[in-house]
Enzyme design. Structure first.
Site, mmCIF file in Angstrom:
data_model
loop_
_atom_site.group_PDB
_atom_site.id
_atom_site.type_symbol
_atom_site.label_atom_id
_atom_site.label_comp_id
_atom_site.label_asym_id
_atom_site.label_seq_id
_atom_site.Cartn_x
_atom_site.Cartn_y
_atom_site.Cartn_z
ATOM 1 N N GLY A 158 0.842 -1.190 0.000
ATOM 2 C CA GLY A 158 0.000 0.000 0.000
ATOM 3 C C GLY A 158 0.874 1.235 0.000
ATOM 4 N N ILE A 160 2.240 3.113 2.373
ATOM 5 C CA ILE A 160 3.434 3.114 3.222
ATOM 6 C C ILE A 160 4.451 2.098 2.709
ATOM 7 C CG2 ILE A 160 4.329 2.718 5.552
ATOM 8 C CD1 ILE A 160 1.687 3.737 6.656
ATOM 9 N N ARG A 239 1.575 -3.169 12.595
ATOM 10 C CA ARG A 239 0.701 -3.467 13.733
ATOM 11 C C ARG A 239 1.293 -4.659 14.483
ATOM 12 N NH1 ARG A 239 -0.852 0.859 12.801
ATOM 13 N NH2 ARG A 239 -2.971 1.604 12.379
ATOM 14 N N GLU A 268 -0.135 -1.368 23.824
ATOM 15 C CA GLU A 268 0.582 -0.103 23.799
ATOM 16 C C GLU A 268 1.558 -0.031 24.984
ATOM 17 O OE1 GLU A 268 0.463 2.500 21.454
ATOM 18 O OE2 GLU A 268 -0.517 0.870 20.376
ATOM 19 N N HIS A 288 6.079 2.675 19.652
ATOM 20 C CA HIS A 288 4.988 3.018 18.738
ATOM 21 C C HIS A 288 5.035 4.509 18.376
ATOM 22 C CE1 HIS A 288 0.458 2.524 17.541
ATOM 23 N NE2 HIS A 288 1.254 2.811 16.506
ATOM 24 N N ALA A 290 6.317 5.439 15.061
ATOM 25 C CA ALA A 290 6.605 5.565 13.627
ATOM 26 C C ALA A 290 5.847 6.725 12.991
ATOM 27 C CB ALA A 290 6.276 4.266 12.904
#
Length: 321
Positions: A158, A160, A239, A268, A288, A290
């Site tokens: 996709g 990214i 993810r 998280e 987390h 990015a």
């Protein structure tokens, strides 16, 4: 729409308040009410209080659970200034007929750049070198590797994934990939599509770019990881639940692969101290982040407010459910 609406931005978006005011002005100019809360809360009652009377609720990546959504009687749109909406009570939104919009695309560049950063850190031991050079007992230098000439596997091509492929190509890497839909833009970059198993087997650097779905959850299993070269590294800025992270930690500790750069986990941060990846060999971990750059935050604020204005004007956009 002629009806005057209330729009509530119930958490900060990590941009200057002057930008929030600037982006909110067109909403106010149309006669609508705009309310902004500059402090984040995770208290359920407070979330309900901030959202209760709003026609449009704007949030970021702060949890917005089912019980909060269930308490909303006036809300027509939950406008999420984030790509994923896993933190939103989607079932309650469906029951109550509340639409959900997102801000996909704002962090394509920032995520791709962290993939490169983690790859360089794993290959060149940058974090380790920073600690070593400050140590009283300097352990010596670490010999690294180059990205140039390596085969990079992109799983998920996709936006990214494509951006990441472009950056790796600039380093002189060979590109292979797997995706349900093959993209001409990827082929034009020189990326060769292969089967999923072949990408695991042939990659020196494997980068994941998939959403969490029933199909992708646990996709990177112990079985798939065992296909990788012992010299290969895995990068995950997508993810956490895509990967069996316990199996990954075990593989790293057994030198089944040579390293990993991981930005996302099964939960998280903060992570529990017994989380296996915390003690895995040759693993570079980031909390987390990015998506989290100054530029990306400005971009997502613009997208979020654009979504709000489009909804107010009766032309909803970026509605994902």
């Amino acid at each position: 729409m002629d009806v005057k609406m209330k729009i509530a931005l119930i958490e900060p978006l990590r941009v200057p308040e002057t930008l929030i005011e600037q982006l909110a002005q067109p909403i106010k100019d149309k006669g609508h009410e705009f309310v902004y809360y500059s402090e984040k809360t995770t208290d359920t009652n407070e979330l309900i209080e901030r959202s209760r009377d709003a026609d449009i609720v704007m949030i970021g990546n702060n949890p917005f659970p089912e019980e909060v959504v269930d308490a909303l009687d006036k809300t027509q749109l939950i406008n999420v200034a984030f790509t994923g909406v896993d933190h939103v009570g989607k079932k309650a939104a469906d029951r109550k007929g509340i639409s959900i919009a997102n801000a996909a695309g704002y962090s394509d560049q920032s995520v791709a750049e962290l993939v490169i950063g983690l790859t360089l850190d794993v290959y060149r031991a940058i974090s380790k070198g920073n600690e070593d050079v400050r140590s009283v007992d300097f352990p010596g230098m670490t010999q690294g590797r180059e990205i140039h000439g390596k085969t990079v596997g992109i799983i998920g091509t996709g936006n990214i994934g494509l951006k990441t492929a472009q950056l790796f190509k600039a380093f002189g890497a060979e590109l292979i990939g797997y995706s349900r839909t093959e993209k001409e833009e990827a082929k034009e970059l020189g990326l060769v599509y292969k089967s999923l198993n072949e990408v695991f087997k042939d990659s020196d650097i494997l980068s994941l770019h998939l959403p969490v779905t029933d199909e992708t959850k646990g996709l990177v299993s112990s079985e798939k990881l065992s296909l990788m070269k012992s010299s290969a590294i895995l990068i995950n800025c997508a993810r956490g639940p895509i990967v069996d992270n316990d199996a990954l930690a075990d593989l790293l500790n057994k030198d089944g692969i040579s390293g990993a750069g991981i930005d996302v986990f099964d939960m998280e941060p903060p992570l529990p101290q017994d989380y296996p990846l915390l003690k895995a060999k040759n693993a570079v971990l980031t909390p987390h982040v990015a998506y989290l750059t100054d530029e990306a935050m400005v971009q997502r604020a613009h997208i979020a407010f654009d979504n709000t204005l489009a909804f107010i004007e009766g032309n909803p956009k970026n509605i994902i459910r």
